[in-house]
Design a protein around this motif. Structure first.
Motif, PDB file in Angstrom:
ATOM      1  N   ILE A 204       0.836  -1.205   0.000  1.00 44.98           N
ATOM      2  CA  ILE A 204       0.000   0.000   0.000  1.00 44.98           C
ATOM      3  C   ILE A 204       0.868   1.250   0.000  1.00 44.98           C
ATOM      4  CG2 ILE A 204      -1.610   1.338   1.423  1.00 44.98           C
ATOM      5  CD1 ILE A 204      -2.926  -1.341   2.176  1.00 44.98           C
ATOM      6  N   GLN A 205       1.946   1.236   0.781  1.00 40.64           N
ATOM      7  CA  GLN A 205       2.844   2.382   0.799  1.00 40.64           C
ATOM      8  C   GLN A 205       3.492   2.590  -0.575  1.00 40.64           C
ATOM      9  OE1 GLN A 205       3.092   4.327   3.401  1.00 40.64           O
ATOM     10  NE2 GLN A 205       2.520   3.147   5.201  1.00 40.64           N
ATOM     11  N   THR A 206       3.868   1.494  -1.224  1.00 40.10           N
ATOM     12  CA  THR A 206       4.494   1.597  -2.545  1.00 40.10           C
ATOM     13  C   THR A 206       3.506   2.114  -3.583  1.00 40.10           C
ATOM     14  OG1 THR A 206       6.025  -0.210  -2.023  1.00 40.10           O
ATOM     15  CG2 THR A 206       5.695   0.322  -4.352  1.00 40.10           C
ATOM     16  N   ALA A 207       2.275   1.569  -3.580  1.00 46.15           N
ATOM     17  CA  ALA A 207       1.262   2.021  -4.534  1.00 46.15           C
ATOM     18  C   ALA A 207       0.933   3.491  -4.319  1.00 46.15           C
ATOM     19  CB  ALA A 207       0.014   1.156  -4.415  1.00 46.15           C
ATOM     20  N   TRP A 208       0.872   3.908  -3.070  1.00 42.77           N
ATOM     21  CA  TRP A 208       0.629   5.319  -2.761  1.00 42.77           C
ATOM     22  C   TRP A 208       1.761   6.176  -3.307  1.00 42.77           C
ATOM     23  CZ3 TRP A 208      -2.362   9.113  -0.541  1.00 42.77           C
ATOM     24  CH2 TRP A 208      -1.696  10.246  -0.060  1.00 42.77           C
ATOM     25  N   SER A 209       2.997   5.751  -3.071  1.00 42.95           N
ATOM     26  CA  SER A 209       4.148   6.521  -3.524  1.00 42.95           C
ATOM     27  C   SER A 209       4.172   6.635  -5.048  1.00 42.95           C
ATOM     28  CB  SER A 209       5.438   5.870  -3.023  1.00 42.95           C
ATOM     29  OG  SER A 209       6.575   6.632  -3.400  1.00 42.95           O
ATOM     30  N   ASN A 210       3.746   5.566  -5.739  1.00 40.41           N
ATOM     31  CA  ASN A 210       3.705   5.577  -7.205  1.00 40.41           C
ATOM     32  C   ASN A 210       2.426   6.190  -7.751  1.00 40.41           C
ATOM     33  OD1 ASN A 210       6.196   4.265  -7.232  1.00 40.41           O
ATOM     34  ND2 ASN A 210       5.259   2.229  -7.338  1.00 40.41           N
ATOM     35  N   GLU A 211       1.523   6.613  -6.879  1.00 44.15           N
ATOM     36  CA  GLU A 211       0.225   7.165  -7.265  1.00 44.15           C
ATOM     37  C   GLU A 211      -0.532   6.194  -8.163  1.00 44.15           C
ATOM     38  OE1 GLU A 211       1.581  10.977  -8.878  1.00 44.15           O
ATOM     39  OE2 GLU A 211       0.853  11.930  -7.037  1.00 44.15           O
ATOM     40  N   ASP A 212      -0.424   4.919  -7.837  1.00 41.66           N
ATOM     41  CA  ASP A 212      -1.037   3.850  -8.629  1.00 41.66           C
ATOM     42  C   ASP A 212      -2.408   3.515  -8.034  1.00 41.66           C
ATOM     43  OD1 ASP A 212      -1.710   1.653 -10.117  1.00 41.66           O
ATOM     44  OD2 ASP A 212       0.210   0.632  -9.888  1.00 41.66           O
ATOM     45  N   GLU A 223     -13.882   2.578  -0.203  1.00 39.59           N
ATOM     46  CA  GLU A 223     -13.896   3.774   0.643  1.00 39.59           C
ATOM     47  C   GLU A 223     -12.493   4.304   0.868  1.00 39.59           C
ATOM     48  OE1 GLU A 223     -15.220   5.294   5.120  1.00 39.59           O
ATOM     49  OE2 GLU A 223     -15.311   3.156   4.604  1.00 39.59           O
ATOM     50  N   MET A 224     -11.558   3.414   1.235  1.00 36.30           N
ATOM     51  CA  MET A 224     -10.186   3.847   1.482  1.00 36.30           C
ATOM     52  C   MET A 224      -9.537   4.377   0.208  1.00 36.30           C
ATOM     53  SD  MET A 224      -9.500   3.657   4.665  1.00 36.30           S
ATOM     54  CE  MET A 224      -7.723   3.819   4.636  1.00 36.30           C
ATOM     55  N   VAL A 225      -9.824   3.742  -0.927  1.00 38.44           N
ATOM     56  CA  VAL A 225      -9.255   4.218  -2.191  1.00 38.44           C
ATOM     57  C   VAL A 225      -9.772   5.619  -2.512  1.00 38.44           C
ATOM     58  CG1 VAL A 225      -9.085   3.780  -4.666  1.00 38.44           C
ATOM     59  CG2 VAL A 225      -8.929   1.877  -3.066  1.00 38.44           C
ATOM     60  N   SER A 226     -11.017   5.895  -2.172  1.00 38.04           N
ATOM     61  CA  SER A 226     -11.559   7.234  -2.424  1.00 38.04           C
ATOM     62  C   SER A 226     -10.811   8.285  -1.612  1.00 38.04           C
ATOM     63  CB  SER A 226     -13.049   7.265  -2.099  1.00 38.04           C
ATOM     64  OG  SER A 226     -13.286   7.166  -0.698  1.00 38.04           O
ATOM     65  N   TYR A 227     -10.443   7.954  -0.365  1.00 30.99           N
ATOM     66  CA  TYR A 227      -9.681   8.911   0.441  1.00 30.99           C
ATOM     67  C   TYR A 227      -8.262   9.059  -0.101  1.00 30.99           C
ATOM     68  CZ  TYR A 227     -13.511   8.104   3.718  1.00 30.99           C
ATOM     69  OH  TYR A 227     -14.753   8.003   4.298  1.00 30.99           O
ATOM     70  N   PHE A 228      -7.638   7.947  -0.494  1.00 32.29           N
ATOM     71  CA  PHE A 228      -6.301   8.018  -1.082  1.00 32.29           C
ATOM     72  C   PHE A 228      -6.322   8.887  -2.341  1.00 32.29           C
ATOM     73  CE2 PHE A 228      -5.250   3.601   0.820  1.00 32.29           C
ATOM     74  CZ  PHE A 228      -4.831   4.197   2.001  1.00 32.29           C
ATOM     75  N   THR A 229      -7.330   8.678  -3.186  1.00 30.31           N
ATOM     76  CA  THR A 229      -7.428   9.448  -4.423  1.00 30.31           C
ATOM     77  C   THR A 229      -7.606  10.930  -4.133  1.00 30.31           C
ATOM     78  OG1 THR A 229      -8.431   7.527  -5.519  1.00 30.31           O
ATOM     79  CG2 THR A 229      -8.684   9.666  -6.588  1.00 30.31           C
TER      80      THR A 229
END
Length: 318
Positions: A204-212, A223-229
């Motif tokens: 999850i940290q890697t995907a967040w860092s890559n904005e993937d 729900e969590m993906v909506s907040y990340f986005t």
């Protein structure tokens, strides 16, 4: 120093504090630029607004949810008998109680009742006696019904196959990785599950860092993906990108695990190190954070549906 000078000093301090507050907020936000932003968001089913039990990894209370699609008061329905209260129940007792109650009301409305034909004074006493009898009969019937429906297991011994208190066991993996934790888990969490939680932490940290965002959809709830986005979009508008690397789990333990309908939840405390920095998109210059690893402690909740894999459903800072 006279009164006017003191007032001028107070005003000066107030102006300085007002100017310093945005800077303080900016510094605090820069420290917590990782996924979740150092706040609390997501859902934990009916326990969304209940604090997870403290553990050895996270002895301090987790922050309450700040962003969640679950509304306060949404809880699993209570186990109540069908039909509602006592007077709604069919059968002899329900009809008897309703009959007495109806008779009493009619007596009050028409001035008669049990002793209605004995004169006005007798009617008043008759009505009082009648109401008293109704009260006694209803109390007796309700007490009888409660005794009849009292749970037979209230004072029974625990079943022989009940899960032991995990908090009383010895932590088998001290120092690094997951320990047992302080919460007694009705849902059994196995070593493979702990390995999955540790893997999801890094992915999850890697995907967040890559904005993937597509990858995040495979690792977390919608729900969590909506907040990340939403947070990634805010970074994009600022012209920056948050880079997280060298994620390493230092210690983790189970806070609680439970079943809710067909879903299974596990809340774990995580202490991990990472390099957390925010850089300008155009130049790559570090504007927040640094190359120096830092340690953070969060409480993550994972959810699993029948036949599905664990997904991140909530992050709570401590």
């Amino acid at each position: 120093m006279n009164f006017s000078q003191r007032m001028q000093a107070v005003k000066t301090l107030a102006v300085v504090a007002a100017l310093a507050m945005p800077l303080m907020l900016a510094v605090s936000s820069s420290v917590d630029a990782r996924p979740g932003g150092g706040g609390s968001m997501g859902s934990r089913g009916s326990r969304t607004f209940s604090a997870p039990p403290p553990t050895a990894t996270a002895p301090n209370a987790a922050q309450p949810m700040q962003r969640s699609i679950t509304q306060p008061g949404m809880r699993a329905p209570a186990s109540t008998p069908a039909g509602g209260g006592f007077f709604n129940r069919p059968g002899l007792l329900g009809g008897l109680a309703a009959g007495f109650l109806g008779a009493g009301l009619l007596g009050m409305l028409f001035g008669g009742g049990l002793f209605g034909g004995l004169g006005s004074l007798s009617s008043i006493f008759g009505l009082i006696i009648q109401l008293g009898l109704i009260y006694l009969v209803v109390r007796f019937a309700m007490s009888w019904w409660q005794r009849r429906n009292a749970p037979a297991y209230a004072n029974a011994a625990p079943p022989p196959n009940a899960a032991p208190d995990l908090g009383a066991q010895t932590n088998a993996r001290n120092g690094f990785g997951f320990g047992v934790g302080s919460g007694s888990a009705p849902l059994e969490i196995k070593p493979d599950d702990y390995d999955t939680f540790e893997r999801l932490l890094g992915e999850i940290q890697t995907a967040w860092s890559n904005e993937d965002v597509n990858k995040l959809h495979t690792l977390a709830t919608p729900e969590m993906v909506s907040y990340f986005t939403e947070d990634l979009s805010a970074n994009n508008q600022r012209g920056v990108v948050n880079k997280v690397s060298d994620v390493k789990l230092l210690q983790g333990d189970l806070a609680e695990a439970w079943r809710e309908g067909q879903s299974e939840y596990a809340t774990v405390a995580l202490r991990y190190s990472l390099v957390d920095k925010t850089v300008e998109r155009a130049s790559g210059r570090i504007v927040e954070g640094s190359e120096t690893p830092t340690e953070v402690t969060d409480v993550w909740t994972f959810v699993r549906r029948p036949g599905g894999a664990w997904e991140l459903s909530a992050i709570q800072a401590t």
